[in-house]
Design a protein around this motif. Structure first.
Motif, PDB file in Angstrom:
ATOM      1  N   LYS A  71      72.282 107.988  35.736  1.00 55.38           N
ATOM      2  CA  LYS A  71      70.789 108.038  35.987  1.00 55.38           C
ATOM      3  C   LYS A  71      70.169 108.939  36.039  1.00 55.38           C
ATOM      4  O   LYS A  71      68.743 109.361  35.843  1.00 55.38           O
ATOM      5  N   VAL A  72      71.068 110.270  36.255  1.00 61.05           N
ATOM      6  CA  VAL A  72      70.274 111.337  36.159  1.00 61.05           C
ATOM      7  C   VAL A  72      69.667 112.183  33.726  1.00 61.05           C
ATOM      8  O   VAL A  72      69.917 111.475  33.704  1.00 61.05           O
ATOM      9  N   PRO A  73      68.554 111.984  34.585  1.00 63.05           N
ATOM     10  CA  PRO A  73      67.781 112.574  33.031  1.00 63.05           C
ATOM     11  C   PRO A  73      68.212 113.146  32.523  1.00 63.05           C
ATOM     12  O   PRO A  73      68.776 113.888  33.023  1.00 63.05           O
ATOM     13  N   ASP A  74      67.309 112.852  31.026  1.00 65.32           N
ATOM     14  CA  ASP A  74      68.565 114.049  30.229  1.00 65.32           C
ATOM     15  C   ASP A  74      67.674 115.564  30.095  1.00 65.32           C
ATOM     16  O   ASP A  74      66.632 115.479  31.417  1.00 65.32           O
ATOM     17  N   GLY A  75      68.563 116.323  30.208  1.00 62.15           N
ATOM     18  CA  GLY A  75      67.787 117.587  30.752  1.00 62.15           C
ATOM     19  C   GLY A  75      68.342 118.798  31.794  1.00 62.15           C
ATOM     20  O   GLY A  75      68.208 119.465  32.530  1.00 62.15           O
ATOM     21  N   VAL A  76      68.246 117.101  32.947  1.00 64.12           N
ATOM     22  CA  VAL A  76      68.642 118.136  33.955  1.00 64.12           C
ATOM     23  C   VAL A  76      70.117 118.374  34.614  1.00 64.12           C
ATOM     24  O   VAL A  76      70.980 117.632  34.156  1.00 64.12           O
ATOM     25  N   PRO A  77      69.998 119.866  35.328  1.00 61.28           N
ATOM     26  CA  PRO A  77      71.819 120.599  35.142  1.00 61.28           C
ATOM     27  C   PRO A  77      72.265 119.733  36.387  1.00 61.28           C
ATOM     28  O   PRO A  77      71.776 119.360  37.560  1.00 61.28           O
ATOM     29  N   VAL A  78      73.589 119.077  36.514  1.00 68.90           N
ATOM     30  CA  VAL A  78      74.576 118.795  37.126  1.00 68.90           C
ATOM     31  C   VAL A  78      75.836 119.496  37.530  1.00 68.90           C
ATOM     32  O   VAL A  78      76.700 120.063  37.055  1.00 68.90           O
ATOM     33  N   TYR A  79      74.464 120.600  38.231  1.00 67.50           N
ATOM     34  CA  TYR A  79      75.615 121.700  39.119  1.00 67.50           C
ATOM     35  C   TYR A  79      77.065 121.270  39.624  1.00 67.50           C
ATOM     36  O   TYR A  79      77.315 119.942  40.283  1.00 67.50           O
ATOM     37  N   VAL A  80      78.886 121.252  39.452  1.00 72.62           N
ATOM     38  CA  VAL A  80      79.581 121.408  40.322  1.00 72.62           C
ATOM     39  C   VAL A  80      80.809 122.060  40.802  1.00 72.62           C
ATOM     40  O   VAL A  80      80.596 123.147  40.005  1.00 72.62           O
ATOM     41  N   ALA A  81      81.017 122.391  42.133  1.00 76.12           N
ATOM     42  CA  ALA A  81      81.484 123.134  42.784  1.00 76.12           C
ATOM     43  C   ALA A  81      82.781 122.364  43.577  1.00 76.12           C
ATOM     44  O   ALA A  81      83.094 121.684  43.394  1.00 76.12           O
ATOM     45  N   ASP A  82      83.525 123.445  44.328  1.00 75.78           N
ATOM     46  CA  ASP A  82      84.819 122.934  44.525  1.00 75.78           C
ATOM     47  C   ASP A  82      84.021 123.265  46.284  1.00 75.78           C
ATOM     48  O   ASP A  82      83.305 123.925  46.866  1.00 75.78           O
ATOM     49  N   ARG A  83      84.119 123.019  47.274  1.00 75.12           N
ATOM     50  CA  ARG A  83      84.497 122.923  48.620  1.00 75.12           C
ATOM     51  C   ARG A  83      84.420 123.888  48.877  1.00 75.12           C
ATOM     52  O   ARG A  83      83.245 124.579  49.773  1.00 75.12           O
ATOM     53  N   THR A  84      85.102 125.082  48.870  1.00 77.08           N
ATOM     54  CA  THR A  84      84.997 126.401  49.297  1.00 77.08           C
ATOM     55  C   THR A  84      83.078 126.682  48.754  1.00 77.08           C
ATOM     56  O   THR A  84      82.434 127.759  49.824  1.00 77.08           O
ATOM     57  N   ILE A  85      83.143 127.184  47.879  1.00 80.94           N
ATOM     58  CA  ILE A  85      82.037 126.973  46.799  1.00 80.94           C
ATOM     59  C   ILE A  85      80.424 126.337  47.550  1.00 80.94           C
ATOM     60  O   ILE A  85      79.648 127.006  48.143  1.00 80.94           O
ATOM     61  N   MET A  86      80.476 124.966  47.261  1.00 75.70           N
ATOM     62  CA  MET A  86      79.639 124.821  47.685  1.00 75.70           C
ATOM     63  C   MET A  86      79.355 125.102  49.450  1.00 75.70           C
ATOM     64  O   MET A  86      78.055 125.221  49.574  1.00 75.70           O
TER      65      MET A  86
END
Lengths: 265, 265
Positions: A71-86
């Motif tokens: 459902k995420v609109p095109d062009g919207v960034p999805v940042y992904v990280a591990d727990r430590t960073i988040m």
């Protein structure tokens, strides 16, 4: 196809807007709000009311979030990280690992009153984010068309208010409308029957006529609604025990909104 | 005449039971509960249900607490300290400067069901202290006679639950009663009409007869009541919007208890 971007450094400028999301002081984030958890994020992505800035997800949650990512609109960034960073970026443990930022609406000047049958909730001096979130949740459950807030109410787009509202704060049309007297004037101009909830009112809820257009006003716990509002409107009382006539404002709203609800059973 | 005792050292053994009151682990305090704030303390001192162990007050609050102090039973110590000592002992800032300890009831074996007209609330799997406190507060507002809890419910005498209940947790007769099936059996033996609230029930609240003896059952948010309870009892539904059928359990209780309330309007 979601635009996944892996984050490997806490100081990556891409995720700077997510820094210290717990702090009440949202300095520098005034145009953005924070949504957390899958239920709230789903409302953000489907209601279409707010543009989405970005998502920030824990990498080990990705596999279970395929429906949401679709459902995420095109062009919207999805940042992904591990727990430590988040956790380091957010400033506290993000147990569920699901965050997003949305853009606030700006330049709103008039509430959207629907024509015909309508139920509106007016809030005066609600300063507690838990109560604000609960009021929005109850309003959504009982078909409220719009929520008006006086200028002394707290922000319904504060992170905790959104979470407690289960996303209703991102869905229901709402507007801050200056002093409470201005709210009353606008409701009158739109031909609403205005009920002010108050423990001292003479009219009891069950006897209140279900008018075509109803506005229900709620004040802060303790203080209640100001006297000038009580004298200008029809008072409405919820019958309670004589020795314990104490009801949280969210509980009071649940009872009164249920009585006037627009929903089909 | 209250028995005032000035505390000048954090390690005074007299106030040892007040150490770290914020911690969930009340190890060593199992027989005691913590009450905070003047409203809750007033309920503790007037309801007569729980014996009072002691009070612990901020010295600069004393002048404003004369009414409360007049209600303290003879022989109950009232410890008084300055803010530095109080916050250090409690383990966090006690803004309002009013704490007390009370004794839990022990050896309770049977709930006190009144004869004749009666309204009882039964709770299954309520694990959140905020919800528990709100449920008690709503129950008190609408004249509930007794609250039954299954063994998976959290403790209504936990500090935060008492505070959210505005003291109702110290006033209303309540009892933990083993598994939910045992709760049902006891209610049936006392001739209660048992309604289980559930979004999937066929019967809508407004159509539910106000029987002489009513028991209303509420389950945890999300999970709801277990299937075996739903099949053994009459289901009851609160009408909601089709696209946002989400209500907090405390809000649901407010609406349902208001419908069945025993109070005069």
């Amino acid at each position: 196809m979601a635009n996944l971007i892996r984050i490997t450094h806490c100081d990556d400028p891409a995720i700077a807007p997510y820094r210290n999301v717990r702090e009440r002081d949202l300095a520098g984030r005034q145009k953005l709000f924070v949504a957390e958890g899958t239920v709230v994020l789903n409302v953000l992505l489907t209601s279409g009311r707010h543009a989405v800035h970005s998502l920030f997800l824990l990498e080990n949650r990705l596999a279970g979030l395929a429906d949401l990512l679709a459902k995420v609109p095109d062009g919207v960034p999805v940042y992904v990280a591990d727990r430590t960073i988040m956790d380091e970026v957010a400033g506290f443990p993000i147990h569920r690992g699901v965050l997003a930022l949305g853009y606030r609406e700006t330049g709103q000047t008039a509430p959207a009153f629907p024509a015909g049958r309508s139920l509106v909730m007016g809030l005066v001096g609600i300063a507690n984010h838990d109560n604000m979130g609960s009021l929005f949740r109850n309003a959504a459950a009982f078909g409220v068309d719009a929520i008006l807030m006086d200028e002394t109410c707290c922000d319904p787009l504060y992170r905790k208010a959104i979470r407690v509202s289960v996303g209703a704060a991102l869905k229901l049309p709402s507007m801050t409308i200056g002093p409470a007297s201005e709210m009353i004037a606008r409701l009158r101009a739109e031909a609403y029957t205005i009920y002010a909830t108050s423990p001292s009112a003479g009219l009891v809820l069950e006897d209140a006529p279900r008018a075509e257009r109803v506005a229900l006003l709620f004040g802060a716990e303790g203080d209640g609604l100001p006297d000038d509002i009580l004298t200008e409107t029809d008072g409405l009382r919820i019958g309670m025990a004589a020795d314990f006539d104490s009801l949280n404002v969210a509980a009071a709203s649940a009872i009164a909104l249920h009585h006037f609800r627009k929903t089909a059973d």
